[in-house]
Design a protein around this motif. Structure first.
Motif, PDB file in Angstrom:
ATOM      1  N   GLU A 180      -3.376   4.630  -1.400  1.00 13.47           N
ATOM      2  CA  GLU A 180      -4.214   5.304  -0.410  1.00 13.47           C
ATOM      3  C   GLU A 180      -3.928   6.804  -0.462  1.00 13.47           C
ATOM      4  N   ALA A 217      -1.928  -1.379  -3.729  1.00 15.18           N
ATOM      5  CA  ALA A 217      -3.034  -0.435  -3.604  1.00 15.18           C
ATOM      6  C   ALA A 217      -2.492   0.956  -3.333  1.00 15.18           C
ATOM      7  N   THR A 225       0.860  -1.174   0.000  1.00 15.42           N
ATOM      8  CA  THR A 225       0.000   0.000   0.000  1.00 15.42           C
ATOM      9  C   THR A 225       0.899   1.228   0.000  1.00 15.42           C
TER      10      THR A 225
END
Length: 206
Positions: A118, A116, A90
């Motif tokens: 964020e 991912a 992330t």
């Protein structure tokens, strides 16, 4: 740069694997990034953290030339498991740099990495980086003066965050850093900067 704070990484996380961290750098097509996202303005960061324009840059080795096949080999060597939660990445960023981070994330996905993104408000991002709460984050550094030391101090272990957001700690790096601060001979300083930059490229805290 994308920083990796190993102090915030679980002891069994894939980011603790040096081969995997190297794969992350090798899998980014930096020439394509500069061409498409910066209109060709800039120099691909293939030679570590010391930028073009400083004396020791010409002495640096280009260790991070885009090499997808080598990156895949290193990912396999690291026994990367797409389904393992401890192997998911992330990356935290703010909205101003979502284009670059999206580009990088797609490059990593192209070699099978589960990643991912964020988004955080800039103030929140900086505060969490300062507190050491984030494993991976987008950050930047502009030298206070035109000298390699101003870039290398980002990784000196005795420096707090900022600038040492990655909490990098390497005794050999620290020894060379202290020597470079005290050294006045430009050639000897250049050799120390090359040594420190090599350590950064080997350890990949960024």
């Amino acid at each position: 740069y994308i920083g990796i704070n190993l102090n915030a990484v679980h002891e069994n996380h894939i980011l603790r694997n040096a081969d995997f961290r190297r794969a992350l750098s090798l899998s980014i097509d930096k020439n394509l990034l500069v061409k498409t996202l910066r209109n060709g303005v800039g120099t691909p960061a293939e030679s570590g953290f010391i930028p073009k324009g400083l004396p020791s840059f010409s002495l640096q080795k280009r260790k991070f030339i885009f090499n997808k096949s080598q990156a895949v080999t290193l990912v396999q060597k690291a026994a990367y498991d797409f389904a393992n939660p401890l192997h998911k990445l992330t990356v935290y960023t703010n909205k101003d740099y979502i284009d670059i981070i999206t580009f990088v994330a797609k490059q990593w996905q192209n070699i099978g990495i589960n990643v991912a993104i964020e988004l955080l408000e800039t103030a929140t991002l900086r505060e969490k980086m300062k507190k050491g709460e984030l494993m991976m984050f987008r950050a930047s550094w502009i030298a206070d003066y035109p000298d390699e030391e101003s870039f290398m101090n980002v990784f000196y272990s005795q420096n707090a965050a900022p600038p040492n957001y990655t909490r990098f700690n390497n005794p050999n790096f620290d020894k060379a850093y202290i020597a470079c601060v005290q050294e006045t001979d430009p050639n000897l300083r250049d050799s120390l900067f090359v040594m420190m930059n090599d350590i950064i490229m080997d350890e990949n805290p960024v």
